[in-house]
Each structure stands twice: as C-alpha cells, then as structure tokens.
Scaffold this active site. Structure first.
Site, mmCIF file in Angstrom:
data_model
loop_
_atom_site.group_PDB
_atom_site.id
_atom_site.type_symbol
_atom_site.label_atom_id
_atom_site.label_comp_id
_atom_site.label_asym_id
_atom_site.label_seq_id
_atom_site.Cartn_x
_atom_site.Cartn_y
_atom_site.Cartn_z
ATOM 1 C CD GLU A 80 -2.862 1.067 2.440
ATOM 2 O OE1 GLU A 80 -3.234 -0.045 2.846
ATOM 3 O OE2 GLU A 80 -3.248 2.130 2.943
ATOM 4 C CE LYS A 268 -6.071 -1.517 5.695
ATOM 5 N NZ LYS A 268 -5.190 -0.713 4.829
ATOM 6 C CG ASP A 284 0.796 -16.672 11.756
ATOM 7 O OD1 ASP A 284 0.009 -15.959 11.108
ATOM 8 O OD2 ASP A 284 0.480 -17.789 12.207
ATOM 9 C CG HIS A 383 -3.754 6.970 -0.543
ATOM 10 N ND1 HIS A 383 -3.024 5.820 -0.629
ATOM 11 C CD2 HIS A 383 -4.376 6.922 0.654
ATOM 12 C CE1 HIS A 383 -3.192 5.114 0.466
ATOM 13 N NE2 HIS A 383 -3.999 5.757 1.265
#
Ligand code: MEV
Length: 431
Positions: A80, A268, A284, A383
């Site tokens: 991202e 998130k 993991d 972005h």
C-alpha cells in the site's frame, strides 16, 4: 549507524540500498540478498505445499526511528502506498523529543485444552486443579531446550465456560490454560505440542473427554507497549497550526474510542505498520492480527489499539499503544527465508520481545501519520501522489520522466492515463 538518511526517499532504489549500506554498514551477504529476489523456489518448496512459484512484494525501509534511544532502520513489506512514507515522517517528528519508548512482556503463549460437555463443572474443575502438580511434572519434560534458554512452563489456569446461546441446550465446559514462555519463538508449534502431549493425562486424571488442544491467539500475556510525546508545534502543516492539529488528532482518537465502525479503520491503519514489519521478519501476521483485534474488545466494546491525548499540564500530545504481539525471531520460515535473515540483521535484533516492541512503535507511528493526515488534508492527497506515479508509468513515462509527469498530474488534480500521455507528449516535444 543511523536511521536518519536525509533525502533517502528521493533516491532510485539501487542508490537507496547503497546509501543504507553507507550509513549502516550492511554485510556482503545481506547486500547480495537485497540485490536478489530473495526466496528461492527450492526454499519456498520447503515452506508450503504445491509450490509453483514465488510472489514478490515491495521491500522498503522506514527511516528516522529512534526507539529506546537506539537508531532503528525498519524493514517493511507492504503493497500500500503512503504507509512507509507516513511512518518515516512521524518517526522524524518523534525523534525531535527523543523518539519512542517501547517494551514487551515475556513471550508467554496460552494453550487451551477443552473438556467438553461436562455435567458437573465444579467437580471437574476441582479434579483438574488437584491434577496440576502432576501435569506440571509431565510438562517439564516436553521442551527441555526451551528451559535452558530461559523459557518454559509458567503455570496453569482452570476456567469454566458456558455455552448458553438462546434457544439451544446449555452446555458446560471446563478449559485448562497452559502458559508457556516461548522466549524468542512465536511459539505456536511449542504450545500446540505441549497441549497435545498433556491431553491424554488430563483426560485420565479428570475422567473427561478432551476436545480441542490448541493455542489461543489472544496472546494477552505477551503485551507490547510503545509511547511517544510530541510537542504540537512539530505537527503544524502549511494550513494549520500544531495545537489545532494535535487537538484534532485527539478528537479523532475519541471518535474511535466511542465507535467500533471508526475503531476498525483506526486499527487497520495501526496494523498497516505492524503487519509490514511482521511480513518482513517472517512472522505470522494473521496470528498477530487476530490477537491484536481480539484484545481491543476486552471491555465488551471494540476499541482503538492506541490512545492520543493532550496532556493538560504540558499541552503535549501523548500517544501510546498496548497490544498482544506474538512475534518470533526463530522458527517458522525465519531461518529459511534469506530476506528475513537480512531484515533481522538490519533491525539489529534477534530478541523476539525487542522485535515486538519495535513493531508496536511502528504501529503507533503509523496511526499518528494516518490521524494527522485525516485531521488535516485528508489522506487522498498523499495517496493520489503515489497513484499518479503508477499512472505516469502506465502512460509510458520512463523512470527519469515519472517525477515530472507526476508533478503535472497532481497540479492538474487529474489522474487519468490520457492526461498523463498528453503531459508526456508535451514534455517530450519540449512544450
Ligand atoms: C488506510 O490503509 C488506513 C487509514 O484508513 C487508517 C485510518 O483511517 O486511521 C488511513
């Protein structure tokens, strides 16, 4: 060694690697690994079943980090845009006043043995509690090398649970928790082996059937914490003074505290940072995600992983994070994957607790970056700048042309390939 490499982001990738080497004296083996594609097909074939290829993602490094007074260059693997830039920027702000403070609890994993459908949970719990010394002796022989490394069994807990979903028959369970300090391992294999080993004896000593024997990813005995203190003046943007930015960041945090819909997005963003470190270090990340999110619901409502408040006495923005982070520096794919090995060397740690603490600091930095952007210009500006680079390349811009096409796309606030082609034509014809 330093994590402060001015102008790092402006360099092309190969020159960046050279600059990193110059400032951090990477060993020849790591340099060779970073110049290669890393994982070989043969090594990949040892990791999972049915391998046909390997899959590459961008490997970046976040710079500027000062954690517990030590310079850290942070390897991050993430697809991202803006994530690495945001943490590096926030680390630069944080280091003005000493950077991050971070620590982790010992690496204690929890294993669960479920005694199914017991008719008298009190009596079964009593029998199990009585059996604990015998189980302790049995457990001692299971991971002898772990004890030599300072880990091993840290105790048992007996829990009673009730399945009482409305409209269904009530069922009682007794669950044994086994606590194991896995030192530098994430510990899934160790704790699962121990649980499976103890199960027949638990069954024999209680007279009950053992159902599941498996770790809990809600690893709340191995919490990691990080904190940072920021002078608002260092948060100022071109359009907003720092005090207002800090107040808006605190208000954004209160929104996440009050609302699970916002908390999910807030968290998130935190995991954007933590997962990128987890992947870069062969950990993991699904386990880490599961544990971190579950921990956020411990008071009955899903809450933010971090906390941001203005200190009423000093006016400073105080940030902190506390999450269970089940990181390892041994086991799993860690030894097999050459890039993971180089990344751990770059980080300068083979201590799982230290690695988890670093990841907590990265998560906190990531969250600060996201909240600062959201509280000021919004995140789309950054972005879209990254997106513009992809659009420029898609329109056929050569690496030396991408920068100029990107600037024009951002200036025009239009990000179509057609526009990029037109800009490119103008550029090439000298218009
Ligand atoms: C995007 O990947 C992450 C953010 O949505 C996090 C947030 O909203 O806090 C920007």
């Amino acid at each position: 060694m330093t994590s402060r490499i001015p102008g790092f982001y402006k360099l092309p990738p190969r020159e960046r690697l050279a600059a990193l080497d110059e400032h951090n004296d990477l060993d020849d083996e790591s340099m060779a690994v970073y110049r290669s594609t890393g994982l070989t097909l043969e090594a990949a074939d040892l990791m999972v079943e049915n391998v046909i290829s390997t899959f590459a993602l961008p490997q970046a490094v976040a710079v500027n980090f000062l954690i517990n007074g030590r310079e850290r260059v942070i390897p991050m693997v993430v697809e991202e845009p803006s994530v690495v830039a945001a943490v590096s920027n926030m680390a630069r702000v944080a280091r003005i006043d000493g950077g991050f403070v971070a620590d982790s609890d010992p690496s204690i994993m929890i294993g669960q043995l479920q005694l199914m459908a017991v008719s008298d949970p009190e009596a079964v719990s009593a029998r199990l509690t009585e059996a604990l010394p015998r189980l302790r002796d049995e457990a001692a022989g299971v991971h002898p090398r772990l004890q030599e490394r300072g880990g091993g069994l840290r105790g048992f807990e007996v829990r009673q649970l009730t399945y009482d979903e409305p409209g269904r028959p009530v069922e009682h369970m007794v669950v044994l928790h086994v606590l194991l300090d896995c030192v530098d391992a994430m510990g899934a294999n160790m704790i699962n082996t121990l649980c499976e080993h103890l199960a027949p004896l638990v069954s024999e000593l209680t007279g009950e059937e053992v159902g599941l024997r498996i770790l809990s990813n809600l690893a709340d005995r191995r919490l990691s914490r990080a904190s940072v203190s920021i002078a608002p003046v260092n948060l100022a943007t071109a359009d907003m003074d720092g005090v207002e930015v800090a107040e808006r960041i605190a208000a954004a945090w209160r929104f996440a505290w009050a609302d699970p819909y916002r908390a999910a997005t807030h968290n998130k963003g935190v995991m954007n940072g933590i997962d990128a470190v987890a992947i870069a270090t062969g950990n993991d990340w699904r386990a880490i995600e599961a544990g971190a999110h579950a921990y956020c619901a411990r008071d009955g409502q899903y809450r933010p992983m971090t906390r941001w408040e203005i200190d009423p006495d000093t006016g400073r923005l105080e940030g902190s994070i506390e999450v269970p982070l089940q990181f390892g520096t041994v086991g799993g794919p860690i030894r097999v994957h050459p890039t993971v090995q180089s990344n751990l060397k770059l980080l300068g740690t083979d201590d799982a607790r230290e690695l988890a603490a670093i990841a907590a600091a990265v998560g906190l930095a990531q969250n600060l970056g996201a909240l600062k952007a959201l509280a000021t210009d919004g995140i789309q500006a950054g972005h879209m700048r990254m997106h513009a680079r992809t659009v420029a390349a898609t329109a056929g811009a050569r690496p030396d042309e991408v920068g100029r096409v990107t600037v024009e796309l951002v200036r025009a606030r239009e990000f179509s390939v057609e526009r990029a082609s037109a800009i490119l034509d103008d550029l090439r014809s000298g218009r």
